[in-house]
Design a protein around this motif. Structure first.
Motif, PDB file in Angstrom:
ATOM      1  N   GLN A  38      -7.377   1.618  -1.370  1.00 22.81           N
ATOM      2  CA  GLN A  38      -8.743   1.436  -0.873  1.00 22.81           C
ATOM      3  C   GLN A  38      -8.962   2.419   0.292  1.00 22.81           C
ATOM      4  O   GLN A  38      -8.178   2.460   1.240  1.00 22.81           O
ATOM      5  N   THR A  39     -10.038   3.245   0.192  1.00 29.38           N
ATOM      6  CA  THR A  39     -10.384   4.217   1.227  1.00 29.38           C
ATOM      7  C   THR A  39     -11.521   3.671   2.072  1.00 29.38           C
ATOM      8  O   THR A  39     -12.510   3.168   1.520  1.00 29.38           O
ATOM      9  N   PHE A  40     -11.346   3.786   3.462  1.00 30.80           N
ATOM     10  CA  PHE A  40     -12.357   3.271   4.376  1.00 30.80           C
ATOM     11  C   PHE A  40     -13.107   4.444   5.017  1.00 30.80           C
ATOM     12  O   PHE A  40     -12.479   5.473   5.333  1.00 30.80           O
ATOM     13  N   PHE A  41     -14.412   4.281   5.181  1.00 34.71           N
ATOM     14  CA  PHE A  41     -15.284   5.317   5.754  1.00 34.71           C
ATOM     15  C   PHE A  41     -15.985   4.773   7.001  1.00 34.71           C
ATOM     16  O   PHE A  41     -16.230   3.568   7.109  1.00 34.71           O
ATOM     17  N   GLU A  42     -16.357   5.737   7.939  1.00 37.70           N
ATOM     18  CA  GLU A  42     -17.164   5.409   9.134  1.00 37.70           C
ATOM     19  C   GLU A  42     -18.343   6.366   9.216  1.00 37.70           C
ATOM     20  O   GLU A  42     -18.250   7.503   8.780  1.00 37.70           O
ATOM     21  N   GLY A  43     -19.392   5.908   9.862  1.00 35.85           N
ATOM     22  CA  GLY A  43     -20.602   6.717  10.005  1.00 35.85           C
ATOM     23  C   GLY A  43     -21.544   6.517   8.846  1.00 35.85           C
ATOM     24  O   GLY A  43     -21.245   5.836   7.864  1.00 35.85           O
ATOM     25  N   GLU A  44     -22.708   7.164   9.048  1.00 37.52           N
ATOM     26  CA  GLU A  44     -23.741   7.064   8.023  1.00 37.52           C
ATOM     27  C   GLU A  44     -24.301   8.431   7.723  1.00 37.52           C
ATOM     28  O   GLU A  44     -24.296   9.335   8.565  1.00 37.52           O
ATOM     29  N   GLY A  45     -24.817   8.490   6.528  1.00 43.99           N
ATOM     30  CA  GLY A  45     -25.435   9.738   6.123  1.00 43.99           C
ATOM     31  C   GLY A  45     -24.421  10.861   6.102  1.00 43.99           C
ATOM     32  O   GLY A  45     -23.276  10.685   5.719  1.00 43.99           O
ATOM     33  N   THR A  46     -24.888  11.958   6.628  1.00 40.83           N
ATOM     34  CA  THR A  46     -24.006  13.111   6.600  1.00 40.83           C
ATOM     35  C   THR A  46     -22.851  12.973   7.573  1.00 40.83           C
ATOM     36  O   THR A  46     -21.850  13.688   7.491  1.00 40.83           O
ATOM     37  N   ALA A  47     -22.980  11.997   8.449  1.00 43.08           N
ATOM     38  CA  ALA A  47     -21.925  11.796   9.445  1.00 43.08           C
ATOM     39  C   ALA A  47     -20.836  10.862   8.926  1.00 43.08           C
ATOM     40  O   ALA A  47     -19.865  10.560   9.637  1.00 43.08           O
ATOM     41  N   CYS A  48     -21.001  10.336   7.754  1.00 44.20           N
ATOM     42  CA  CYS A  48     -20.010   9.422   7.171  1.00 44.20           C
ATOM     43  C   CYS A  48     -18.744  10.215   6.829  1.00 44.20           C
ATOM     44  O   CYS A  48     -18.810  11.262   6.190  1.00 44.20           O
ATOM     45  N   HIS A  49     -17.599   9.687   7.264  1.00 45.60           N
ATOM     46  CA  HIS A  49     -16.356  10.391   6.999  1.00 45.60           C
ATOM     47  C   HIS A  49     -15.224   9.367   6.749  1.00 45.60           C
ATOM     48  O   HIS A  49     -15.324   8.201   7.139  1.00 45.60           O
ATOM     49  N   LYS A  50     -14.174   9.834   6.109  1.00 41.09           N
ATOM     50  CA  LYS A  50     -13.034   8.983   5.739  1.00 41.09           C
ATOM     51  C   LYS A  50     -12.209   8.698   6.981  1.00 41.09           C
ATOM     52  O   LYS A  50     -11.869   9.608   7.731  1.00 41.09           O
ATOM     53  N   VAL A  51     -11.885   7.418   7.156  1.00 40.59           N
ATOM     54  CA  VAL A  51     -11.074   7.030   8.305  1.00 40.59           C
ATOM     55  C   VAL A  51      -9.605   6.901   7.898  1.00 40.59           C
ATOM     56  O   VAL A  51      -8.711   7.469   8.517  1.00 40.59           O
ATOM     57  N   ARG A  52      -9.365   6.076   6.796  1.00 43.10           N
ATOM     58  CA  ARG A  52      -7.988   5.872   6.347  1.00 43.10           C
ATOM     59  C   ARG A  52      -7.997   5.381   4.896  1.00 43.10           C
ATOM     60  O   ARG A  52      -9.014   4.903   4.395  1.00 43.10           O
ATOM     61  N   THR A  53      -6.818   5.439   4.277  1.00 39.19           N
ATOM     62  CA  THR A  53      -6.619   4.947   2.897  1.00 39.19           C
ATOM     63  C   THR A  53      -5.396   4.051   2.885  1.00 39.19           C
ATOM     64  O   THR A  53      -4.329   4.438   3.371  1.00 39.19           O
ATOM     65  N   VAL A  54      -5.585   2.870   2.307  1.00 41.11           N
ATOM     66  CA  VAL A  54      -4.479   1.913   2.190  1.00 41.11           C
ATOM     67  C   VAL A  54      -4.222   1.649   0.685  1.00 41.11           C
ATOM     68  O   VAL A  54      -5.159   1.348  -0.075  1.00 41.11           O
ATOM     69  N   GLY A  55      -2.986   1.790   0.267  1.00 42.10           N
ATOM     70  CA  GLY A  55      -2.692   1.589  -1.163  1.00 42.10           C
ATOM     71  C   GLY A  55      -1.265   1.164  -1.425  1.00 42.10           C
ATOM     72  O   GLY A  55      -0.451   1.083  -0.509  1.00 42.10           O
TER      73      GLY A  55
END
Length: 612
Positions: A38-55
């Protein structure tokens, strides 16, 4: 596939999940791996970016192997279900179909078992029987008891009505709880129709059996009667032949005596009667009376035998009789059938042996056995012997053996000789009923048994075991020849040369016959033959050799001293084996002064040749 899953997992517009199963090679072995992240994201719109991935990564090789084995097992089970001839189906607790084999699907009018899933009986072609089927299913679900091998009808999708043999059992889980119904059935329409036809047939079976039995009994009666009449016909023919000689002799003697009486009466009327004529007349009359008595007595004996045998053979009259006497009387009537052969019949039966049974059927049996020996057993045998013997088997039974020294019965047909219409001489006069009637008369009316033992070229033995007390139910011949001679004599006398001396006959008469009475009658009628020869043969012995000898003497007389003519030798076992023409032609050159008459007398014709 994995690259696309990774791209979807890192897309901010997505949910960031990653779930993939794939194969890898690890330590030279193919393994199945499941990766979930599962990949987690922060921010919105164009500012949204990947924070971390847990698997996590899981090795699912064993699970995949189990799933594959389960799939193969299901395929095998389906193959088995589709292969067996029976129809198989299973339903859930709501009586909807969960599955079936291919044969059941085809009966239901669908192409695949998958199409049956979720349907119920109201949606099938057998709507007419749907309620009946469902009632049976509910009873099984409620009681938990199976219902096995019962018959029920079914309407097919094309409207035909067939019959099924059905079995249903409750379908249970691992804990024993009832989940539904498992059923199977077979199409027994053909068998059901056969059983129904058999039932209808059985309703009329007794009537048909009675009818057939009556027909068979009637046919059997007709066959037995036909064979008896045929045997009686042979008997009549033989008796007629035998009676012909003594009656013909008596007629000839009576005719000659009448002529002498007229001559004697003429002499008395004219007053020229001399003592010598009276003495000669008396002597001739005594001889004539003696001949008449002997020949008429002989005819009476033959008629007596014939009457007894004829009555016995055409009736089922039970009476007490002497076995030896009965057999000898029968053989007397059979004698004409073999008297011109070298075959013999011997009788070895105790003279005091008596039976209280049915002489007619017994005579028929013995006549058929003797006839069988002469017809089949003595084929190619010049001098056959039939021996009929009887011995007591205790006070209640007697054993009668009919033994011949013929060619025997081949082992291949020995077991079939008592079958009706079985004959080894098909198309040669054999009816195939002689021994069949022997068997039926012996085992039926006479209440006994019959066995046969034989080997090729070693003769045959028929053994009859009979109770001494039976069941309670059950042609013109030699005489005509003499008459012909008398006619010829008169003709020759009428044309006799007047200058011939009265004490020298102008002709010579040669008589060849094997009956002594014919010789006596001939001597009585022809008192002054210049040359006379005849053969004498004992009645109890075969007559052919003596007849051949007589013909040889006759031919010798015709040939004269030392002469020989080709073709004069006898060729047939009867007195007429040498034709009158040959004898006459052979005799005339050697006896030119004689007038010759050649004559042959047979069973149905006379031939006469005159030479002047």
């Amino acid at each position: 596939m994995i690259a696309a899953a990774v791209q979807r997992a890192h897309d901010p517009a997505g949910d960031g999940s990653f779930d993939v199963e794939h194969r890898i090679v690890r330590n030279g072995e193919i393994r199945w791996i499941a990766i979930r992240s599962q990949t987690f994201f922060e921010g919105e719109g164009t500012a949204c970016h990947k924070v971390r991935t847990v698997g996590a990564e899981l090795d699912i090789t064993e699970r995949r192997r189990m799933e594959e084995a389960l799939r193969q097992s299901r395929n095998l089970l389906q193959t088995v279900l589709d292969t067996i001839p029976a129809r198989v189906f299973w339903k859930d607790g709501d009586l909807r179909y969960l599955g079936c084999n291919r044969a059941f699907a085809l009966d239901a009018g669908v192409d695949s078992p998958d199409e049956m899933i979720g349907r119920d009986d109201y949606q099938m072609g057998w709507l007419e029987q749907a309620d009946r089927y469902r009632d049976d299913d509910k009873q099984i679900l409620e009681s938990g008891n199976p219902r096995l091998d019962y018959e029920e009808p079914q309407t097919t999708p094309d409207g035909r009505r067939i019959w099924l043999q059905t079995s249903k059992v409750p379908l249970r889980d691992a804990d024993g709880a009832i989940l539904g119904i498992l059923g199977t059935y077979q199409d027994i329409t053909v068998r059901k129709e056969a059983v129904e036809e058999l039932r209808r047939y059985r309703e009329h079976l007794e009537e048909r059996v009675a009818e057939r039995t009556a027909e068979l009994r009637q046919a059997m009666t007709q066959l037995v009667q036909s064979e008896k009449l045929a045997a009686l016909g042979h008997l009549v023919a033989g008796i007629a032949h035998e009676l012909n000689t003594p009656l013909g002799n008596a007629r000839v003697v009576a005719g000659s005596l009448g002529e002498e009486l007229r001559v004697f009466a003429t002499a008395v009327d004219s007053g020229a009667l001399r003592r010598s004529q009276v003495d000669a007349f008396l002597n001739r009359n005594r001889e004539a009376v003696d001949l008449l008595e002997r020949n008429t007595a002989r005819a009476a004996d033959l008629i007596g035998h014939f009457k007894q045998v004829a009555v016995d053979q055409t009736s089922m009259r039970r009476r007490r009789f002497n076995l030896r006497q009965t057999v000898e009387e029968l053989l007397t009537t059979l004698y004409p059938q073999f008297k011109r052969t070298a075959h013999r019949i011997e009788v070895d039966i105790p003279p005091e042996l008596e039976l209280d049974s049915y002489p007619g059927p017994l005579e028929q049996v013995i006549a058929n056995l003797v006839g069988n020996s002469f017809t089949h057993g003595f084929t190619g045998v010049e001098a056959g012997l039939v021996r009929i013997s009887a011995t007591l088997l205790g006070p209640e039974q007697v054993q009668i053996d009919c033994i011949d020294n013929g060619v025997g019965i081949p082992e291949t047909i020995l077991k079939r000789i008592f079958e009706p219409f079985f004959t080894s001489r098909l198309g040669q006069g054999g009816s195939g009923l002689g021994l069949y009637i022997v068997y039926n008369l012996t085992t039926g009316i006479l209440g006994g048994t019959i066995q046969v033992h034989s080997a090729s070229m070693k003769g045959a033995v028929f053994t009859l075991t009979l109770p001494r007390t039976g069941p309670d139910s059950p042609h013109c011949g030699t005489a005509c020849m003499i008459e012909e001679f008398i006619s010829l004599t008169n003709d020759l006398e009428n044309r006799q040369d007047a200058s011939s001396p009265t004490n020298t006959p102008p002709w010579k008469l040669l008589v060849v016959d094997d009956d002594p009475e014919v010789h006596s009658v001939t001597r009585f009628v022809f008192t002054e033959p210049a040359y006379f020869w005849a053969a004498r043969v004992p009645v109890a012995r075969p007559r052919w050799p003596a007849s051949a000898n007589a013909i040889a003497h006759a031919s010798g007389y015709c040939r004269g001293a030392g002469g020989r003519r080709d073709g004069d030798r006898a060729s047939r076992p009867r007195t007429g084996g040498v034709s009158p023409r040959r004898i006459a032609h052979g005799g005339m050159p050697n006896h030119p002064a004689h007038r010759a008459t050649g004559l042959r007398a047979g069973t149905d014709r006379h031939q006469r040749i005159r030479y002047q």
